[in-house]
Enzyme design. Structure first.
Site, mmCIF file in Angstrom:
data_model
loop_
_atom_site.group_PDB
_atom_site.id
_atom_site.type_symbol
_atom_site.label_atom_id
_atom_site.label_comp_id
_atom_site.label_asym_id
_atom_site.label_seq_id
_atom_site.Cartn_x
_atom_site.Cartn_y
_atom_site.Cartn_z
ATOM 1 N N MET A 30 0.687 -1.296 -0.077
ATOM 2 C CA MET A 30 -0.119 -0.019 0.050
ATOM 3 C C MET A 30 0.787 1.325 0.174
ATOM 4 O O MET A 30 0.514 2.268 0.510
ATOM 5 C CB MET A 30 -1.106 -0.035 1.268
ATOM 6 C CG MET A 30 -1.929 -1.218 1.175
ATOM 7 S SD MET A 30 -3.430 -0.911 1.938
ATOM 8 C CE MET A 30 -2.894 -0.654 3.580
ATOM 9 N N GLY A 31 2.048 0.965 -0.360
ATOM 10 C CA GLY A 31 3.138 2.229 -0.446
ATOM 11 C C GLY A 31 3.542 2.820 0.725
ATOM 12 O O GLY A 31 3.480 1.904 1.921
ATOM 13 N N HIS A 37 8.907 -3.599 3.408
ATOM 14 C CA HIS A 37 8.813 -3.700 2.120
ATOM 15 C C HIS A 37 9.828 -4.174 1.096
ATOM 16 O O HIS A 37 9.911 -4.861 0.297
ATOM 17 C CB HIS A 37 7.951 -2.381 1.485
ATOM 18 C CG HIS A 37 6.710 -1.894 2.068
ATOM 19 N ND1 HIS A 37 6.877 -0.933 2.873
ATOM 20 C CD2 HIS A 37 5.630 -2.493 2.273
ATOM 21 C CE1 HIS A 37 5.768 -0.688 3.670
ATOM 22 N NE2 HIS A 37 4.757 -1.798 3.041
ATOM 23 N N GLN A 61 -10.518 -2.599 2.299
ATOM 24 C CA GLN A 61 -10.003 -3.564 3.480
ATOM 25 C C GLN A 61 -9.874 -2.366 4.885
ATOM 26 O O GLN A 61 -9.556 -2.821 5.753
ATOM 27 C CB GLN A 61 -8.404 -4.026 3.467
ATOM 28 C CG GLN A 61 -7.430 -2.792 3.230
ATOM 29 C CD GLN A 61 -6.182 -3.815 2.889
ATOM 30 O OE1 GLN A 61 -6.032 -4.245 1.778
ATOM 31 N NE2 GLN A 61 -5.298 -3.770 3.722
ATOM 32 N N ASP A 149 2.225 -9.237 9.026
ATOM 33 C CA ASP A 149 0.718 -9.372 9.056
ATOM 34 C C ASP A 149 0.505 -10.862 9.007
ATOM 35 O O ASP A 149 0.010 -11.387 8.021
ATOM 36 C CB ASP A 149 0.452 -8.353 7.942
ATOM 37 C CG ASP A 149 0.709 -7.008 7.928
ATOM 38 O OD1 ASP A 149 -0.211 -6.029 8.521
ATOM 39 O OD2 ASP A 149 1.821 -6.710 7.461
ATOM 40 N N GLN A 152 -2.880 -12.185 7.749
ATOM 41 C CA GLN A 152 -2.996 -11.892 6.183
ATOM 42 C C GLN A 152 -2.263 -12.942 5.328
ATOM 43 O O GLN A 152 -3.013 -13.485 4.290
ATOM 44 C CB GLN A 152 -2.458 -10.508 5.884
ATOM 45 C CG GLN A 152 -2.276 -10.357 4.555
ATOM 46 C CD GLN A 152 -1.994 -8.846 4.182
ATOM 47 O OE1 GLN A 152 -2.762 -7.966 4.280
ATOM 48 N NE2 GLN A 152 -0.679 -8.329 3.876
ATOM 49 N N SER A 184 6.584 -0.325 10.274
ATOM 50 C CA SER A 184 5.126 -0.405 9.548
ATOM 51 C C SER A 184 4.877 1.064 9.079
ATOM 52 O O SER A 184 5.531 2.240 9.678
ATOM 53 C CB SER A 184 4.303 -0.431 10.989
ATOM 54 O OG SER A 184 2.864 -0.023 10.439
#
Ligand code: AMP
Length: 284
Positions: A30-31, A37, A61, A149, A152, A184
């Site tokens: 989500m950038g 990441h 979400q 996550d 997820q 995060s």
């Protein structure tokens, strides 16, 4: 790196790579990128011929009261971070992912009634929907997700299995700050005081693990001690602390054969942070 905004363009690019036998690795995000990441991207780079990342802040979400509108965004910075490490960045507008007046939603059984799914009841249905759509477009050989996550990753595993996606799920370890705080995008919301308190979340997980290793096998005792620890440190708004079977997220009654996940979520002001550790109950 090529930036691709249109679904049809992305589909064609991937179709051509697949036809020529190239392996495609995919990292959905989500950038507002950070080293967590980037660790996924580096892993994908090592294991595939072509690496595609996506940036899409997925509206389905987020619950209406959650932070969709305020979710941090900084495309210029993300572009800089990605430009030498991925081949393609898929950057769709909402209309490329969601049609007007969609009728299809997902319902997930068992694996989302607990942990984060308890306080975010529609969250994982939204995650499953967007991941299915992205997989449908990109058809990756491998897809990279972070252990941070954790629930997820369990949802994505079932999505792949149940919908027969020809994609291997690769779960990558949580990247942390030196003081243990899991990276995060939401850490940016923390005030200086909250940032000082945030590492206690990981310390609480370490405490739980230590208690387990020292022979305490009753989940409720471990959870209570972790709660007390966090409260003493000034973290009063605990959403949950839980210990579950890491495969299917069921409750642990007797010592399980499989790995265990010790997970928590807590609010620091309005910011909800999550973290977890996974361990083998039979390892000393
Ligand atoms: P997000 O942009 O928050 O949706 O995250 C995109 C991907 O990066 C997800 O698979 C996350 O689990 C993963 N991720 C987020 N934070 C971390 C971290 N600290 N370490 C490793 N992976 C992470």
């Amino acid at each position: 790196m090529k930036v691709v905004a249109k679904r049809s363009t992305m589909e064609k690019i991937v179709r051509d790579f697949r036809a020529s036998g190239k392996k495609v690795g995919f990292v959905p995000t989500m950038g507002f990128l950070h080293d967590g990441h980037l660790s996924l991207i580096h892993r994908a780079r090592k294991e595939n011929d072509v690496v595609i990342a996506s940036i899409f802040v997925n509206p389905t979400q987020f619950a209406p009261h959650e932070d969709f509108a305020e979710y941090p965004r900084d495309f210029k910075r993300d572009h800089q971070l990605l430009k030498n490490s991925v081949d393609y960045l898929f950057l769709p507008e909402r209309s490329q992912i969601y049609r007007e007046d969609e009728k299809v939603t997902f319902q997930l059984k068992d694996i989302t009634a607990n942990l984060c799914g308890f306080s975010r009841p529609d969250h994982f249905a939204g995650v499953a929907l967007v991941v299915a759509k992205l997989f449908q477009i990109i058809r990756p050989h491998r897809a990279y997700f972070g252990q941070k996550d954790f629930q997820q990753t369990v949802v994505v595993k079932h999505l792949i299995d149940d919908l027969f996606f020809d994609t291997k799920l690769v779960v990558c370890p949580t990247v942390r700050e030196v003081d243990g705080l899991a990276l995060s995008s939401r850490n940016i919301y923390l005030t200086a005081h909250q940032r000082k308190l945030a590492p206690y979340l990981y310390q609480a997980l370490r405490l739980g693990l230590k208690l387990f290793r020292a022979g305490e096998k009753k989940p409720e005792v471990i959870i209570r001690k972790m709660q007390n620890f966090l409260k003493e440190k000034g973290l009063k708004e605990i959403d949950y602390i839980d210990i579950r079977d890491a495969m299917d997220l069921t409750e642990i009654k007797t010592t399980p054969k499989q790995k265990i996940v010790l997970a928590l979520a807590a609010f620091l002001g309005k910011t909800r942070l999550i973290d977890n550790i996974i361990f083998d109950p039979h390892e000393a």
